[in-house]
Design a protein around this motif. Structure first.
Motif, short mmCIF file in Angstrom:
data_model
loop_
_atom_site.label_atom_id
_atom_site.label_comp_id
_atom_site.label_asym_id
_atom_site.label_seq_id
_atom_site.Cartn_x
_atom_site.Cartn_y
_atom_site.Cartn_z
N MET A 164 52.86 40.09 15.91
CA MET A 164 52.63 39.70 17.31
C MET A 164 51.36 38.85 17.41
SD MET A 164 55.13 41.12 19.06
CE MET A 164 54.66 41.47 20.75
N PHE A 165 51.43 37.77 18.18
CA PHE A 165 50.30 36.86 18.35
C PHE A 165 49.57 37.20 19.64
CE2 PHE A 165 48.34 32.92 19.78
CZ PHE A 165 47.69 32.51 18.62
N PRO A 166 48.31 37.67 19.58
CA PRO A 166 47.60 38.04 20.80
C PRO A 166 47.30 36.82 21.66
CG PRO A 166 46.13 38.13 18.90
CD PRO A 166 47.50 37.88 18.36
N ILE A 167 47.43 36.98 22.96
CA ILE A 167 47.17 35.88 23.88
C ILE A 167 46.64 36.44 25.20
CG2 ILE A 167 49.57 35.89 24.74
CD1 ILE A 167 49.33 32.83 25.01
N ASN A 168 45.60 35.82 25.74
CA ASN A 168 45.02 36.23 27.02
C ASN A 168 45.67 35.44 28.14
OD1 ASN A 168 43.20 38.08 25.88
ND2 ASN A 168 41.70 36.47 25.49
N VAL A 169 46.33 36.14 29.06
CA VAL A 169 47.11 35.49 30.10
C VAL A 169 46.58 35.89 31.47
CG1 VAL A 169 49.43 35.06 31.00
CG2 VAL A 169 49.14 35.72 28.60
N LEU A 170 46.23 34.88 32.26
CA LEU A 170 45.89 35.11 33.65
C LEU A 170 47.14 34.86 34.48
CD1 LEU A 170 43.90 35.71 35.91
CD2 LEU A 170 43.22 33.30 35.88
N ILE A 171 47.65 35.90 35.13
CA ILE A 171 48.89 35.80 35.89
C ILE A 171 48.55 35.81 37.38
CG2 ILE A 171 51.11 36.88 36.43
CD1 ILE A 171 51.16 38.01 33.63
N ASP A 190 57.90 40.86 39.10
CA ASP A 190 57.98 39.53 38.49
C ASP A 190 56.98 39.38 37.36
OD1 ASP A 190 59.99 38.90 40.20
OD2 ASP A 190 58.76 37.65 41.55
N THR A 191 55.83 40.02 37.48
CA THR A 191 54.84 40.02 36.40
C THR A 191 55.42 40.66 35.15
OG1 THR A 191 53.01 40.10 37.96
CG2 THR A 191 52.55 40.80 35.70
N LEU A 192 56.12 41.77 35.32
CA LEU A 192 56.73 42.46 34.18
C LEU A 192 57.80 41.59 33.52
CD1 LEU A 192 57.01 46.09 35.62
CD2 LEU A 192 55.35 45.21 33.95
N ARG A 239 46.40 40.41 36.51
CA ARG A 239 47.18 39.83 37.62
C ARG A 239 46.30 39.70 38.84
NH1 ARG A 239 50.19 41.53 42.03
NH2 ARG A 239 49.79 43.74 41.57
N VAL A 240 46.31 38.53 39.47
CA VAL A 240 45.55 38.28 40.70
C VAL A 240 46.46 37.61 41.72
CG1 VAL A 240 43.39 38.03 39.41
CG2 VAL A 240 44.75 36.00 39.95
N ASP A 241 46.13 37.71 42.98
CA ASP A 241 46.93 37.02 43.99
C ASP A 241 46.08 36.47 45.14
OD1 ASP A 241 46.31 39.30 45.36
OD2 ASP A 241 48.37 40.05 45.53
N THR A 242 44.75 36.38 44.91
CA THR A 242 43.87 35.76 45.90
C THR A 242 42.86 34.86 45.19
OG1 THR A 242 42.17 37.49 45.85
CG2 THR A 242 44.04 37.81 47.37
N ARG A 243 42.26 33.97 45.94
CA ARG A 243 41.26 33.07 45.38
C ARG A 243 40.07 33.85 44.84
NH1 ARG A 243 39.31 27.74 45.93
NH2 ARG A 243 37.04 27.62 45.87
N ARG A 244 39.62 34.87 45.61
CA ARG A 244 38.46 35.65 45.18
C ARG A 244 38.74 36.37 43.87
NH1 ARG A 244 37.15 40.75 45.37
NH2 ARG A 244 39.00 41.28 46.60
N GLU A 245 39.91 36.96 43.73
CA GLU A 245 40.26 37.66 42.49
C GLU A 245 40.35 36.68 41.32
OE1 GLU A 245 42.89 41.38 44.35
OE2 GLU A 245 43.89 39.65 43.44
N MET A 246 40.87 35.50 41.56
CA MET A 246 40.96 34.51 40.48
C MET A 246 39.58 34.06 40.04
SD MET A 246 43.07 30.92 40.32
CE MET A 246 42.92 29.86 38.86
N LEU A 247 38.71 33.82 41.00
CA LEU A 247 37.33 33.44 40.66
C LEU A 247 36.67 34.49 39.77
CD1 LEU A 247 35.78 31.91 43.91
CD2 LEU A 247 35.77 30.87 41.63
N GLN A 248 36.84 35.75 40.14
CA GLN A 248 36.24 36.83 39.38
C GLN A 248 36.83 36.90 37.98
OE1 GLN A 248 36.55 40.64 41.29
NE2 GLN A 248 35.28 41.69 39.78
#
Length: 497
Positions: free
Chosen positions: A1-8, A15-17, A34-43
């Motif tokens: 398995m190839f490790p990969i960091n994914v921002l969803i 749908d994430t699953l 998993r994020v769904d707001t601008r603030r969470e994505m920034l963090q």
């Protein structure tokens, strides 16, 4: 398995699953947030390095286009994939124009893994090209800087010889020479990075290296951080490349200072001798096993900073892993490579809220330890007879060589390029005893110039001068029978010898 960091970027856990399942089917081991707001994505962008971003096109409070705009604000260039339950072609085209790499339908994710693999391969290729370009740039800078150091070392060592040990200016000239020699260490590192240099392993003492760099380190750390040293006066010597060891010491100490942040804190630097079963707990190169009966020279750097949790601690030597927003994650990876290249061991311990300690050990030198003796001002012989032709495109280099050799009594002819050197040799062939030829010149190269000289006179004695590694130069000139090699930068005594 190839490790990969994914921002969803997705508001649906189901749908994430689906996305994660598709990645695992394709051979990836995703570590995701998993994020769904601008603030969470920034963090998320501030807290973690990401390999890819996968975003739902439309959500109630955030969208893929909003996410792309945020990444552009942060000047981040990550592979960005859009997934959607339904999307019109013109909307998809607009998303691609905005910076997305691909778009996919949620009911058909079969193209997701191939698209990710394609982008990661292209990104790797771009990074490789970038590193190769940086290597060429580093090699060119090192070459030009070496020429300046030839003039600096040559002229200062000549001045030192003329002043004599009793002159009040002698200590100052000696400091200039030491500074130039340290600068030469930096050019060696740049040449090694460019693949056109080598490291010089010699017997050295870590105490001396630390003491010489304390002032520089204190100037480079924040005023709220205090640097304290405890250096074992009986520390044995090690066999090491001084430039590489300087990189290790400065990287570890500066990292320790940065870990303290804006609070008041202290970085302790300690040297000692280590032996025993403790060494078995260190991280060693694969082909090296420490002898618990053998003594090792050790350096220990402890900070009173925030410390690291076990997960972060386990990744600090991984290439491209960094806890700094603007970092690239190469510093400690390079440090680990240097330590292993010197058959050393490393151990890092850390407690959140209490700080971190780096312990590094190196095998003791088996050579006879150098004996410190008072500096002796070199004497320049002044009874030399003969004529030397110097062919070099850098005027400061030519001037330094002329000043040094003429001071010995030699006659010196100069030429600023290969063709001028050929012309000068043809005009004075019966008088010239030796040619000092630069390896890298614009126009006619050193190799071509040497070939032409030997066509004129098969007995011509040519010394090749270069900042590049001797082995590389020898490959180009071995068939031309060069009389010797002069490694740039060099002092007056090096040149005369």
């Amino acid at each position: 398995m190839f490790p990969i960091n994914v921002l969803i970027i997705e508001d649906s856990e189901d749908d994430t699953l689906l996305v994660l399942r598709e990645l695992k089917k394709g051979g990836f081991e995703p570590f995701y947030t998993r994020v769904d707001t601008r603030r969470e994505m920034l963090q998320a962008l501030e807290n973690q390095q990401w390999d890819i971003v996968i975003a739902d096109y439309s959500m109630p409070n955030f969208s893929a286009l909003d996410a792309l705009e945020l990444m552009q604000e942060k000047e981040l260039n990550l592979p960005f994939f859009i997934v959607s339950g339904s999307i019109a072609e013109d909307v998809a085209a607009a998303a691609m124009k905005a910076g997305a790499q691909d778009y996919l339908m949620k009911n058909n994710l079969t193209r997701l893994v191939p698209a990710i693999e394609r982008e990661l391969q292209e990104d790797t290729f771009r990074q490789t090209q970038k590193l190769e370009s940086l290597g060429v740039l580093a090699g060119g800078i090192a070459h030009d800087f070496n020429n300046l150091l030839v003039a600096l070392l040559g002229q200062s060592s000549l001045a030192l010889a003329k002043l004599g040990p009793d002159s009040p200016a002698t200590p100052h000239i000696e400091k200039v020479i030491r500074a130039a020699e340290r600068a030469a260490d930096l050019t060696k590192q740049m040449l090694a990075y460019s693949g056109r240099g080598r490291f010089d392993y010699r017997s050295m003492n870590l105490n001396d290296l630390i003491a010489e760099n304390v002032s520089l380190l204190e100037a480079g750390i924040a005023k709220n951080v205090r640097l304290v040293t405890f250096l074992d006066p009986n520390l044995p010597y090690i066999d090491a490349d001084r430039g590489q060891m300087q990189q290790v010491v400065m990287n570890i100490i500066l990292n320790a200072a940065e870990a303290i942040g804006s609070i008041q804190g202290t970085v302790h630097v300690k040297t000692s001798v280590r032996k025993g079963e403790e060494l078995l707990t260190f991280n060693w190169p694969d082909n090296t096993r420490p002898s618990i009966s053998q003594s090792y020279a050790a350096i220990e750097v402890t900070d009173t900073g925030h410390g690291m949790d076990p997960e972060t601690l386990s990744k600090i030597f991984d290439p491209f892993f960094t806890t700094k927003v603007t970092g690239r994650g190469l510093g400690l990876a390079a440090v680990m490579g240097i330590i292993r290249g010197h058959k050393g061991g490393v151990k890092v311990t850390s407690d959140v809220g209490r700080g971190t300690t780096f312990r590094i050990v190196f095998p003791i030198s088996e050579e006879h330890l150098p004996v410190t003796s008072p500096a002796v001002t070199p004497e320049i012989p002044r009874d030399q007879i003969g004529t030397v032709l110097v062919i070099d495109d850098e005027e400061p280099v030519r001037e330094a060589i002329v000043d040094i050799l003429e001071d010995t009594g030699l006659r010196v002819l100069i030429a600023s390029d290969g063709q001028a050197g050929i012309n000068e040799y043809q005009a004075h062939a019966n008088e010239i005893n030796l040619v000092i030829l630069d390896h890298s010149m614009p126009g006619m190269t050193g190799e071509e110039t040497c070939r032409r000289l030997q066509e004129i006179d098969p007995a011509a004695r040519v010394i090749i001068s270069s900042g590049y590694d001797r082995s590389e130069v020898t490959r180009h000139f071995s068939h031309l029978g060069m009389a010797g090699f002069l490694q740039k930068p060099y002092s007056a005594i090096d040149l005369i010898d």
